[in-house]
Write a protein that holds these residues in place. Structure first.
Motif, PDB file in Angstrom:
ATOM      1  N   ARG A 142       1.240  -1.403   0.059  1.00  0.00           N
ATOM      2  CA  ARG A 142      -0.167  -0.458  -0.052  1.00  0.00           C
ATOM      3  C   ARG A 142       0.914   1.213   0.085  1.00  0.00           C
ATOM      4  O   ARG A 142       1.963   1.106   0.630  1.00  0.00           O
ATOM      5  CB  ARG A 142      -0.809  -0.152   1.320  1.00  0.00           C
ATOM      6  CG  ARG A 142      -1.666  -1.261   0.535  1.00  0.00           C
ATOM      7  CD  ARG A 142      -3.008  -1.324   2.561  1.00  0.00           C
ATOM      8  NE  ARG A 142      -4.056   0.345   2.446  1.00  0.00           N
ATOM      9  CZ  ARG A 142      -4.644   0.853   2.314  1.00  0.00           C
ATOM     10  NH1 ARG A 142      -4.578  -0.150   3.623  1.00  0.00           N
ATOM     11  NH2 ARG A 142      -5.622   1.356   2.551  1.00  0.00           N
ATOM     12  N   THR A 143       0.491   2.121  -0.602  1.00  0.00           N
ATOM     13  CA  THR A 143       1.342   3.194  -1.034  1.00  0.00           C
ATOM     14  C   THR A 143       0.535   4.566   0.271  1.00  0.00           C
ATOM     15  O   THR A 143      -0.687   4.245   0.682  1.00  0.00           O
ATOM     16  CB  THR A 143       1.095   4.093  -2.237  1.00  0.00           C
ATOM     17  OG1 THR A 143      -0.579   4.201  -2.687  1.00  0.00           O
ATOM     18  CG2 THR A 143       1.711   3.236  -3.461  1.00  0.00           C
ATOM     19  N   PRO A 144       0.630   5.297   0.455  1.00  0.00           N
ATOM     20  CA  PRO A 144       0.399   6.338   1.315  1.00  0.00           C
ATOM     21  C   PRO A 144      -0.448   7.373   0.205  1.00  0.00           C
ATOM     22  O   PRO A 144      -1.266   7.623   1.383  1.00  0.00           O
ATOM     23  CB  PRO A 144       1.721   7.028   1.234  1.00  0.00           C
ATOM     24  CG  PRO A 144       2.841   7.231   1.057  1.00  0.00           C
ATOM     25  CD  PRO A 144       3.218   5.788   0.351  1.00  0.00           C
ATOM     26  N   LEU A 145      -0.403   7.499  -0.980  1.00  0.00           N
ATOM     27  CA  LEU A 145      -1.808   7.857  -1.686  1.00  0.00           C
ATOM     28  C   LEU A 145      -2.902   6.617  -1.339  1.00  0.00           C
ATOM     29  O   LEU A 145      -4.355   7.432  -0.317  1.00  0.00           O
ATOM     30  CB  LEU A 145      -2.390   7.746  -2.907  1.00  0.00           C
ATOM     31  CG  LEU A 145      -3.247   8.075  -3.748  1.00  0.00           C
ATOM     32  CD1 LEU A 145      -3.337   8.876  -3.725  1.00  0.00           C
ATOM     33  CD2 LEU A 145      -2.650   7.605  -5.620  1.00  0.00           C
ATOM     34  N   SER A 146      -3.162   5.487  -1.064  1.00  0.00           N
ATOM     35  CA  SER A 146      -4.051   3.899  -0.310  1.00  0.00           C
ATOM     36  C   SER A 146      -4.415   4.183   0.719  1.00  0.00           C
ATOM     37  O   SER A 146      -5.419   4.992   0.662  1.00  0.00           O
ATOM     38  CB  SER A 146      -2.744   2.938  -1.068  1.00  0.00           C
ATOM     39  OG  SER A 146      -4.261   2.249  -0.654  1.00  0.00           O
TER      40      SER A 146
END
Length: 150
Positions: A33-37
């Motif tokens: 998972r990314t910060p955007l996610s």
């Protein structure tokens, strides 16, 4: 620090961390998972806006279950994130399936998020007839869960 700030909606902290340039804004955690996610999944509009403004952030990043930021936002009923940010200028793809073959529309419908479902269907890009790996369509998920409005 960027994951924690993004996931908890600390807009000013995310801004400082991005300006410093010491952290990759599209990095992934142990579940890909990314910060955007994280920000999209928790409905943090300001943080999502900051991250999407960057060219080095992938709006269609996939985690270890192939959920995208749009999947997380739609599945959790975050209308503002879905409408104003992730779908603006066709940044996010609406029909990307996860490992179960489910799309953001499927998760929104199953969760009873009628406003998100309407947004996803309104521009004609989301395919309402896409079945998941078990053959279930978004309509079937909504009916199964008893969501009349959807």
């Amino acid at each position: 620090p960027l994951f924690l700030a993004a996931g908890n909606g600390h807009h000013k902290v995310v801004k400082v961390l991005l300006e410093e340039g010491r952290q990759d804004p599209d990095m992934t955690d142990e579940h890909d998972r990314t910060p955007l996610s994280w920000a999209a999944g928790r409905g943090h509009t300001g943080v999502v806006k900051l991250l999407l403004a960057r060219k080095d952030v992938n709006p269609d990043s996939k985690d270890d279950k192939n959920w995208t930021p749009l999947s997380w936002a739609a599945g959790n009923g975050h209308t503002k994130v879905v409408l104003k940010l992730l779908l603006a200028d066709s940044k996010a793809s609406v029909n990307l399936p996860d490992t179960e073959g489910r799309t953001p529309l499927s998760w929104a419908a199953a969760g009873g998020h009628s406003a998100v479902t309407e947004i996803l269907l309104s521009d004609g890009q989301a395919n309402a007839d896409l079945a998941d790996n078990k053959g279930h369509t978004p309509l079937l998920w909504a009916a199964r869960e008893g969501h009349r409005a959807v």
